[in-house]
Every structure is written in structure tokens, then in C-alpha cells.
Scaffold this motif. Sequence first.
Motif, PDB file in Angstrom:
ATOM      1  N   GLN A 160      56.293 128.812  49.378  1.00 47.37           N
ATOM      2  CA  GLN A 160      56.964 127.698  50.033  1.00 47.37           C
ATOM      3  C   GLN A 160      56.207 127.257  51.281  1.00 47.37           C
ATOM      4  O   GLN A 160      56.107 126.059  51.568  1.00 47.37           O
ATOM      5  N   ASP A 164      54.610 123.594  52.213  1.00 45.27           N
ATOM      6  CA  ASP A 164      54.847 122.884  53.475  1.00 45.27           C
ATOM      7  C   ASP A 164      53.534 122.527  54.167  1.00 45.27           C
ATOM      8  O   ASP A 164      53.384 121.422  54.713  1.00 45.27           O
ATOM      9  N   SER A 200      60.088 113.515  48.940  1.00 46.87           N
ATOM     10  CA  SER A 200      60.100 114.102  47.594  1.00 46.87           C
ATOM     11  C   SER A 200      58.779 113.860  46.883  1.00 46.87           C
ATOM     12  O   SER A 200      58.302 114.721  46.136  1.00 46.87           O
ATOM     13  N   VAL A 203      56.334 116.430  48.225  1.00 47.06           N
ATOM     14  CA  VAL A 203      56.638 117.793  47.766  1.00 47.06           C
ATOM     15  C   VAL A 203      56.243 117.963  46.307  1.00 47.06           C
ATOM     16  O   VAL A 203      55.631 118.976  45.932  1.00 47.06           O
ATOM     17  N   ARG A 204      56.573 116.988  45.468  1.00 44.98           N
ATOM     18  CA  ARG A 204      56.208 117.074  44.048  1.00 44.98           C
ATOM     19  C   ARG A 204      54.700 117.162  43.886  1.00 44.98           C
ATOM     20  O   ARG A 204      54.192 117.929  43.066  1.00 44.98           O
ATOM     21  N   VAL A 207      53.476 120.682  45.096  1.00 44.87           N
ATOM     22  CA  VAL A 207      53.828 121.721  44.120  1.00 44.87           C
ATOM     23  C   VAL A 207      52.912 121.639  42.906  1.00 44.87           C
ATOM     24  O   VAL A 207      52.494 122.658  42.347  1.00 44.87           O
ATOM     25  N   HIS A 223      59.639 125.706  40.887  1.00 42.09           N
ATOM     26  CA  HIS A 223      60.431 124.541  40.497  1.00 42.09           C
ATOM     27  C   HIS A 223      61.920 124.786  40.732  1.00 42.09           C
ATOM     28  O   HIS A 223      62.668 123.847  41.022  1.00 42.09           O
ATOM     29  N   TYR A 226      62.620 124.034  44.390  1.00 41.20           N
ATOM     30  CA  TYR A 226      62.617 122.589  44.662  1.00 41.20           C
ATOM     31  C   TYR A 226      63.269 121.826  43.507  1.00 41.20           C
ATOM     32  O   TYR A 226      62.809 120.761  43.117  1.00 41.20           O
ATOM     33  N   VAL A 229      64.217 118.182  44.005  1.00 42.04           N
ATOM     34  CA  VAL A 229      63.091 117.244  44.053  1.00 42.04           C
ATOM     35  C   VAL A 229      62.669 116.842  42.654  1.00 42.04           C
ATOM     36  O   VAL A 229      62.240 115.698  42.426  1.00 42.04           O
TER      37      VAL A 229
END
Length: 304
Positions: A160, A164, A200, A203-204, A207, A223, A226, A229
Amino acid sequence: MSKARERRQWVLIGPTSELQHVERTTDCGRSDATFVTLRHPKKGSGARFLLTNGGRRIQEVLKYDDPPKSWLINNSVQKDGSLHLATPIDPVFLILPYLEKSKKHFTTLDNIMSCDDFPSSGCLCDVEGTAQLAHVCDVRDAVDMKVYRLNETKTLVWLQKKVDQLVAKLKEMAHVNVGSVAKAAMFVQSKRTATTQTQSDYVRYAVGIISEYLNEFWVRRLHEVYSTVFEVETPEATEPEPKKTKLDDHVTTECIEDYTKGNTATHEEPVKKVKVTVAQRSLNKVDKTGMKSISSFFHRKGKT
């Protein structure tokens, strides 16, 4: 006379500070830049990496190949027109698959990295960044040595933090498109600016990048963290189309019953009225009693 062996050359782009002393050899006999084959953390197959600074730093080597192409190097032509890119990689991603195999017991890093399929895996024990293993492992000191055991909770928190950090870096790069069209326009300049891209979206995208170095287990766990998201908006419910009735083979599709019976309406076109001239109207007013029709003068006479 034996044929001269063709010299293999690569075109490699990487950090200047890491590649400026490629030909120099350290006191331990290791070159400042050494190519090794290690297990890819996601694919599980062999991948090329570059050890620099006497084996203390590691770079991932990515290959871009779009044949047929070649390079002009000095006064020679290099048939291999591929391009190699060397980029730094966190060694914890490379060590993580080995930690999973021995997660039930505390083990030294040398034993964890022992691999017959990829003998060079042991070089990761000396790479800078192994101190970061405390973020994904339980670490104990035992008789002047450290032993490690994977901690899934710590690993998920560490992943995580990686997301970030990557999100913050992506926001600094305003020219990077992380929206829904990013897959189709990865390297194409888009009119969509950073102000129109949501949290979002970032973040997507982050990831997705980190998932390229994780196996399916960790991708699925990430997943789940999140999940909000990655929720896909469900389309509005539409009324299903009526199912067509299947006809039997013996049923004909021709019209059997005459539905025109009893229908008195005629479908003939209306007769157009003929205009009558003034002379014809005057003739119609004349009394024609006792007058023969003009056609009576032209009939065939009978035999006598």
C-alpha cells in the motif's frame, strides 16, 4: 581458416552514474556492471538484470524490439536493432517469491535465495535494499545472523505504501495520462490534463504498474484493499427482448386463412372524371328522339 566470431553488441540506455565504469573490475574480481538472469517475480521465467556498483545495486533490463531494424555503431552495422533500458528496481520484489516458499519457518537469507534453476539468485543477498526486508518479514537475530519469515500483514501494508508513493510521483508528472483511455494512448499526448484525472484514476494506474511485479495472490489481495476503486459501474437495467417462439418443422410460414373475407372495402383506384367541352354539353341538351345512331350506318348488310 576459422571464421571470425561475430561480436555481440547491445544498445543500452541507463543511469550514467551506474554505467560510466562498465569495463572496470573491482578488487573481488567482479565487474562494475554484470548481466545476470534471475526469476521474474510475476512470470516466474528468467529475466535479465544488471548488477552495478560492484554488485551492490540492481537494475531491471527491459528490451524493446521492433524488427526489422539495425544500429549503426561507429563504422559497423549492428544487426540486432533492439533497444535495452536499465531501470532501478526494488530487490524486495525479487526476493518476495522466495520468501513465500519458506514462510512457515525462520530461515537465513542465504537459504531462502538458494535456487538450482537460477543460480545467480544468491547475488540478491548482497544488494542494497535487503534491509527493507523488515517491512515484509519478521526478523530475528540468532547467533550473529539474521533469520527471516514472511509476514503477510506487513507485506500488504508495504505494498500500500508503494502504491501511495507511486501515486504521488505520477501526480508530479502532469504529461502522464492515467485515465480510462491510458491503455489505448499510453505514449500519446492527450488533451486530458492532470486536473481532470481523479484520485481513483491514479490509484488504478499505480496498482496496475506494481502488479507487474507480483504474482496472482498478491494482485488479488491488493485489489481487495482498493476494491472501491476497481468497482465497475453497472449499466442501467434494460427490458429484455421478447424471446422468439420456435416453430415446429412441419409448421408452414405461409398465410393459411384469408383475412379479406367479409371485407367490403374495395381497393380499386377511383375513376377520374373526364372533362366535357362546351360543344358536348350543348349536344347533350338536343332532343334525340327518333334519331339514329351514327354507328347504325356502318353495320354489315345481310344477304338477299
